[in-house]
Design an enzyme around this catalytic site. Structure first.
Site, PDB file in Angstrom:
ATOM      1  N   GLY A  39       0.785  -1.236   0.000  1.00 31.27           N
ATOM      2  CA  GLY A  39       0.000   0.000   0.000  1.00 31.27           C
ATOM      3  C   GLY A  39       0.809   1.273   0.000  1.00 31.27           C
ATOM      4  O   GLY A  39       0.257   2.363  -0.155  1.00 31.27           O
ATOM      5  N   ALA A 177       1.877  25.626   4.397  1.00 33.04           N
ATOM      6  CA  ALA A 177       0.407  25.679   4.387  1.00 33.04           C
ATOM      7  C   ALA A 177      -0.159  24.958   3.173  1.00 33.04           C
ATOM      8  O   ALA A 177      -1.056  25.444   2.495  1.00 33.04           O
ATOM      9  CB  ALA A 177      -0.057  27.132   4.410  1.00 33.04           C
ATOM     10  N   GLY A 178       0.395  23.771   2.914  1.00 33.74           N
ATOM     11  CA  GLY A 178      -0.145  22.926   1.847  1.00 33.74           C
ATOM     12  C   GLY A 178      -1.150  21.940   2.412  1.00 33.74           C
ATOM     13  O   GLY A 178      -1.581  22.046   3.560  1.00 33.74           O
ATOM     14  N   VAL A 179      -1.498  20.953   1.598  1.00 32.91           N
ATOM     15  CA  VAL A 179      -2.537  19.985   1.972  1.00 32.91           C
ATOM     16  C   VAL A 179      -2.194  19.252   3.268  1.00 32.91           C
ATOM     17  O   VAL A 179      -2.999  19.206   4.206  1.00 32.91           O
ATOM     18  CB  VAL A 179      -2.755  18.963   0.827  1.00 32.91           C
ATOM     19  N   ALA A 266       6.049  20.312   6.834  1.00 31.20           N
ATOM     20  CA  ALA A 266       5.111  19.907   5.774  1.00 31.20           C
ATOM     21  C   ALA A 266       5.330  20.780   4.540  1.00 31.20           C
ATOM     22  O   ALA A 266       4.419  21.444   4.048  1.00 31.20           O
ATOM     23  CB  ALA A 266       3.676  20.030   6.287  1.00 31.20           C
ATOM     24  N   GLY A 268       6.067  19.826   1.508  1.00 33.49           N
ATOM     25  CA  GLY A 268       5.945  19.056   0.271  1.00 33.49           C
ATOM     26  C   GLY A 268       6.729  17.753   0.293  1.00 33.49           C
ATOM     27  O   GLY A 268       7.274  17.350   1.316  1.00 33.49           O
ATOM     28  N   HIS A 441     -33.353  15.896  -4.214  1.00 29.81           N
ATOM     29  CA  HIS A 441     -33.504  16.876  -3.134  1.00 29.81           C
ATOM     30  C   HIS A 441     -33.929  16.151  -1.861  1.00 29.81           C
ATOM     31  O   HIS A 441     -34.793  15.288  -1.919  1.00 29.81           O
ATOM     32  CB  HIS A 441     -34.575  17.903  -3.517  1.00 29.81           C
TER      33      HIS A 441
END
Length: 462
Positions: A39, A177-179, A266, A268, A441
């Site tokens: 995985g 401030a990425g994902v 974080a 990247g 709806h």
């Protein structure tokens, strides 16, 4: 020495999907994977475990903020962090075992160990060398580093360490401030940490539609996440149980520092191709360290292919999966295709953020005439009923032809709603095609229809 039609290096989303499709198309297939479980990053230390923690922490948020309003009275639940991590690990186990089952079902061999390519047509795993008519590199990516920041996965962590902290920190500084930064920042903010995101650029989620960037940041601020924008991190100083983040503001070069129990790096990810022997083989690389490929995902060495995070393009699991299936088709003598113009992106915060296709900024750069259809979730009955009225659906269509060029959704289930627009774009649909399609709806998806109506004569509920 075993001989195969195809050997795939890496069992992440790209590799395992490629393997299953190769086997389904009649090719004798093996996958090389050195982890104890299949995985790749996604299932083990990425997409899946982070979604488990996002779900658990969102349930806590609902209990603390919305239950009473619905007449659900009682003491707010306390957090058993060990049990939450056990739940996350159970989710990982179910998914990784599922891949093992699929390998057995499709007669895909798992060659356990780390692979290298001594020469075209051969893959070495441990002391064994296996022959393969074709080789597919699906080795994925690893967190990118930052000068002056040393990761120990205890106090200064990457996304991997952030998924298994010993305790919930009182204060967390997220660099980037990425994902990944915003998702994990959301988890710990809901669990009670004081979260500060430090970002080099002046906007969060680089590359996203500018209007969505501003709306998203405003919502996250309202949820208690602090932002320091336009800040260049100089170093992280690690003490016994804490860290100091030193940064300079780009606008005036002034120096500042933040104290934190935990720092999440974080900034990247970068392609992971170490140990494969690509330089000795003469495999051409891009300037950014990715494997260069042609239109059929073949590298500069005949018979060796590459997909996923190791090559150019967005580092997304579903992009790797698409390439995995396409390469399998090519290897089986068929035509493999990936439409890179219709690859959605999703951020699994609350509300979710999703996008596909062009942004307003990219269309302006192209000089293309376009129109905008927008609809707020505050006008959606289902969203209002479940405290999810923040955000909107925004559809961009060609001004002359009405063909859908892109869409941006911030709101409930945005990651699911975006696919209606992906299918429409694959068929070259117009906004009117969407607007004339009956939507049940009450559903969140009515907001998509309303945005499409807004590209024409106007939304009904706006």
């Amino acid at each position: 020495m075993a001989s195969y039609d195809v050997i795939i290096i890496g069992a992440g989303p790209g590799g395992y999907v490629c393997a299953i499709r190769c086997a389904q198309l009649g090719l004798k297939t093996a996958v090389v994977e050195g982890r104890a479980t299949l995985g790749g990053t996604c299932l083990n230390v990425g997409c899946i475990p982070s979604k488990a923690l996002l779900h658990a922490s969102h349930m806590l948020h609902e209990a603390e903020h919305n239950f009473a309003a619905m007449g659900l009275k009682g003491k707010s639940p306390s957090v058993d962090w060990k049990q939450m991590l056990a739940y996350k690990d159970d989710v990982i186990g179910q998914n990784t075992k599922g891949i093992e089952f699929l390998f057995k079902k499709n007669k895909v061999d798992w060659l356990k160990g780390w692979g290298s390519i001594p020469e075209a047509g051969k893959v070495k795993v441990g002391d064994d060398v296996h022959e393969a008519k074709k080789i597919v590199i699906a080795s994925g990516s690893v967190p990118a580093s930052l000068p002056g920041v040393e990761v120990d996965e205890k106090i200064v962590v990457t996304s991997t360490g952030a998924l298994e902290l010993g305790k919930i920190p009182k204060s967390l500084v997220v660099i980037g401030a990425g994902v990944i930064g915003l998702e994990m920042g959301s988890v710990y903010a809901r669990l009670g940490a004081e979260v500060t995101v430090v970002e080099y650029l002046d906007a969060i989620t680089p590359g996203m539609d500018a209007e969505v960037q501003k709306t998203f940041q405003r919502i996250l601020k309202k949820q208690g996440i602090n932002f320091v924008m336009g800040a260049a991190v100089q170093s992280v100083e690690t003490l016994k149980t804490k860290a100091k983040v030193h940064y300079k503001l780009r606008k005036d070069d002034s120096a500042h520092q933040l104290d934190a129990d935990t720092v999440l790096l974080a900034t990247g990810r970068k392609p992971y191709t170490d140990g494969l022997g690509l330089a000795d083989l003469g495999v051409e690389m891009t300037k950014r360290g990715q494997i260069a490929t042609d239109d059929h995902w073949q590298t500069s060495v005949k018979g060796i292919y590459a997909i996923g995070d190791a090559i150019e393009g967005p580092m997304l699991a579903h992009k790797a999966e698409d390439e995995g299936m396409a390469v399998a088709e090519v290897l089986a003598g068929k035509h493999g295709h990936v439409n890179y113009g219709v690859i959605p992106g999703v951020i699994y915060t609350h509300p979710e953020v999703a996008n596909v296709g062009a942004t307003e900024e990219s269309l302006k750069d192209q000089g293309r005439a376009y129109k905008v259809g927008k609809f707020s979730f505050m006008g959606n009955g289902r969203a209002k009923a479940v405290f999810a009225g923040d955000g909107y659906v925004k559809i961009l269509a060609d001004k002359e032809t009405d063909r859908i060029l892109g869409a941006h959704i911030i709101g409930p289930a945005a990651g699911d709603l975006i696919h209606e627009i992906c299918v429409a774009m694959e068929f070259g649909a117009s906004a009117q095609d969407l607007a004339l399609t009956c939507h049940a709806h009450p559903t969140y998806s009515e907001a998509v229809r309303e945005a499409a109506l807004a590209c024409g004569d106007g939304a009904i509920h706006a």
